[in-house]
Design a protein around this motif. Structure first.
Motif, PDB file in Angstrom:
ATOM      1  N   SER A  26       6.985  -5.611 -21.930  1.00 30.52           N
ATOM      2  CA  SER A  26       7.397  -4.515 -21.043  1.00 30.52           C
ATOM      3  C   SER A  26       6.223  -3.623 -20.651  1.00 30.52           C
ATOM      4  O   SER A  26       6.187  -3.101 -19.530  1.00 30.52           O
ATOM      5  N   SER A  27       5.238  -3.479 -21.524  1.00 33.56           N
ATOM      6  CA  SER A  27       4.053  -2.674 -21.197  1.00 33.56           C
ATOM      7  C   SER A  27       3.245  -3.330 -20.084  1.00 33.56           C
ATOM      8  O   SER A  27       2.784  -2.667 -19.152  1.00 33.56           O
ATOM      9  N   GLY A  30       5.130  -3.017 -16.877  1.00 35.00           N
ATOM     10  CA  GLY A  30       4.997  -1.640 -16.402  1.00 35.00           C
ATOM     11  C   GLY A  30       3.656  -1.394 -15.730  1.00 35.00           C
ATOM     12  O   GLY A  30       3.577  -0.729 -14.699  1.00 35.00           O
ATOM     13  N   LEU A  31       2.589  -1.969 -16.290  1.00 40.31           N
ATOM     14  CA  LEU A  31       1.266  -1.836 -15.696  1.00 40.31           C
ATOM     15  C   LEU A  31       1.244  -2.433 -14.296  1.00 40.31           C
ATOM     16  O   LEU A  31       0.689  -1.841 -13.363  1.00 40.31           O
TER      17      LEU A  31
END
Length: 71
Positions: A26-27, A30-31
């Motif tokens: 998810s990180s 998101g980026l």
């Protein structure tokens, strides 16, 4: 909602080579979405050579609506 205010003009287009990325969490997703917001318009991000599992994530999340995905 979180908004970034870049100090200088962002690049018009950004390409990410994902050929050696076996998994995106998810990180990482998101980026990519923040990078899309920084460029100001959809389809200014190109995601090159995603592996099968990463491509499946993009399909589920409909990332192709925001970014170009090339084999």
């Amino acid at each position: 909602m979180f908004h970034l205010q870049p100090k200088k003009k962002p690049p018009a287009k950004i390409t990410f080579d994902l050929s050696k990325v076996p998994l995106i969490d998810s990180s990482g997703l998101g980026l990519l979405i923040v990078a899309n917001e920084i460029t100001g318009e959809n389809k200014n991000i190109t995601l090159k050579n995603p592996m099968d599992q990463v491509r499946q994530l993009f399909d589920v999340c409909k990332i192709d609506k925001l970014m170009d995905i090339t084999p």
